[in-house]
Scaffold this motif. Structure first.
Motif, mmCIF file in Angstrom:
data_model
loop_
_atom_site.group_PDB
_atom_site.id
_atom_site.type_symbol
_atom_site.label_atom_id
_atom_site.label_comp_id
_atom_site.label_asym_id
_atom_site.label_seq_id
_atom_site.Cartn_x
_atom_site.Cartn_y
_atom_site.Cartn_z
ATOM 1 N N GLY A 4 1.784 12.277 -16.626
ATOM 2 C CA GLY A 4 1.226 12.741 -15.366
ATOM 3 C C GLY A 4 1.560 11.865 -14.181
ATOM 4 N N GLY A 5 2.273 10.782 -14.395
ATOM 5 C CA GLY A 5 2.653 9.878 -13.312
ATOM 6 C C GLY A 5 3.921 10.339 -12.622
ATOM 7 N N THR A 6 4.384 9.523 -11.672
ATOM 8 C CA THR A 6 5.585 9.826 -10.905
ATOM 9 C C THR A 6 6.503 8.614 -10.924
ATOM 10 N N LEU A 7 7.779 8.833 -11.202
ATOM 11 C CA LEU A 7 8.772 7.767 -11.163
ATOM 12 C C LEU A 7 9.511 7.855 -9.838
ATOM 13 N N TYR A 8 9.525 6.764 -9.088
ATOM 14 C CA TYR A 8 10.228 6.694 -7.807
ATOM 15 C C TYR A 8 11.535 5.950 -8.015
ATOM 16 N N ILE A 9 12.609 6.501 -7.463
ATOM 17 C CA ILE A 9 13.900 5.815 -7.449
ATOM 18 C C ILE A 9 14.277 5.678 -5.981
ATOM 19 N N PHE A 10 14.285 4.442 -5.499
ATOM 20 C CA PHE A 10 14.552 4.162 -4.092
ATOM 21 C C PHE A 10 16.041 4.286 -3.789
ATOM 22 N N LYS A 11 16.394 4.308 -2.513
ATOM 23 C CA LYS A 11 17.789 4.479 -2.092
ATOM 24 C C LYS A 11 18.706 3.399 -2.646
ATOM 25 N N ASP A 12 18.157 2.196 -2.873
ATOM 26 C CA ASP A 12 18.975 1.108 -3.419
ATOM 27 C C ASP A 12 19.067 1.152 -4.945
ATOM 28 N N GLY A 13 18.499 2.190 -5.576
ATOM 29 C CA GLY A 13 18.594 2.376 -7.023
ATOM 30 C C GLY A 13 17.479 1.732 -7.820
ATOM 31 N N VAL A 48 7.030 -2.840 -8.537
ATOM 32 C CA VAL A 48 5.603 -2.547 -8.474
ATOM 33 C C VAL A 48 4.998 -2.984 -7.138
ATOM 34 N N ALA A 49 5.396 -4.108 -6.606
ATOM 35 C CA ALA A 49 4.856 -4.583 -5.325
ATOM 36 C C ALA A 49 5.319 -3.693 -4.174
ATOM 37 N N ARG A 50 6.553 -3.278 -4.220
ATOM 38 C CA ARG A 50 7.107 -2.400 -3.179
ATOM 39 C C ARG A 50 6.354 -1.068 -3.147
ATOM 40 N N LEU A 51 6.140 -0.461 -4.304
ATOM 41 C CA LEU A 51 5.415 0.797 -4.360
ATOM 42 C C LEU A 51 3.951 0.602 -3.999
ATOM 43 N N GLY A 52 3.349 -0.484 -4.459
ATOM 44 C CA GLY A 52 1.960 -0.764 -4.125
ATOM 45 C C GLY A 52 1.764 -0.840 -2.620
ATOM 46 N N SER A 53 2.690 -1.472 -1.935
ATOM 47 C CA SER A 53 2.625 -1.573 -0.485
ATOM 48 C C SER A 53 2.742 -0.197 0.172
ATOM 49 N N LEU A 54 3.655 0.617 -0.312
ATOM 50 C CA LEU A 54 3.831 1.959 0.242
ATOM 51 C C LEU A 54 2.611 2.829 0.000
ATOM 52 N N LEU A 55 2.023 2.734 -1.179
ATOM 53 C CA LEU A 55 0.833 3.514 -1.487
ATOM 54 C C LEU A 55 -0.352 3.082 -0.624
ATOM 55 N N GLN A 56 -0.452 1.785 -0.388
ATOM 56 C CA GLN A 56 -1.539 1.282 0.434
ATOM 57 C C GLN A 56 -1.404 1.778 1.880
ATOM 58 N N LYS A 57 -0.198 1.779 2.413
ATOM 59 C CA LYS A 57 0.046 2.279 3.764
ATOM 60 C C LYS A 57 -0.256 3.764 3.868
ATOM 61 N N GLU A 58 0.111 4.507 2.826
ATOM 62 C CA GLU A 58 -0.092 5.958 2.810
ATOM 63 C C GLU A 58 -1.574 6.331 2.828
ATOM 64 N N HIS A 59 -2.393 5.506 2.212
ATOM 65 C CA HIS A 59 -3.825 5.798 2.106
ATOM 66 C C HIS A 59 -4.644 5.064 3.162
ATOM 67 N N GLY A 60 -3.971 4.583 4.188
ATOM 68 C CA GLY A 60 -4.677 3.965 5.320
ATOM 69 C C GLY A 60 -5.167 2.559 5.077
ATOM 70 N N GLY A 61 -4.570 1.861 4.088
ATOM 71 C CA GLY A 61 -5.006 0.525 3.759
ATOM 72 C C GLY A 61 -4.410 -0.476 4.635
#
Length: 61
Positions: A4-13, A48-61
């Motif tokens: 049920g999760g999501t795998l992100y692949i960033f532009k840099d691979g 994990v840190a990169r995604l954590g930061s993006l998720l926090q920004k998305e949720h107004g953190g």
């Protein structure tokens, strides 16, 4: 993902995974994750840190 999760692949691979609960998940490099259609994807990096930061920004953190 099969769990049920999501795998992100960033532009840099580089890769990161979000759990079904919306949190960044630690990935072991060299392991593989299963998709809903039964395929396996080999993990090549752990952002994990990169995604954590993006998720926090998305949720107004």
């Amino acid at each position: 993902m099969a769990d049920g999760g999501t795998l992100y692949i960033f532009k840099d691979g580089k890769m990161a995974q979000e759990s079904r609960f919306g949190r960044a998940v630690y990935l072991n490099v060299g392991a593989s994750v299963s998709t809903k259609d039964g395929r396996n994807i080999a993990i090549t990096s752990n952002e994990v840190a990169r995604l954590g930061s993006l998720l926090q920004k998305e949720h107004g953190g």
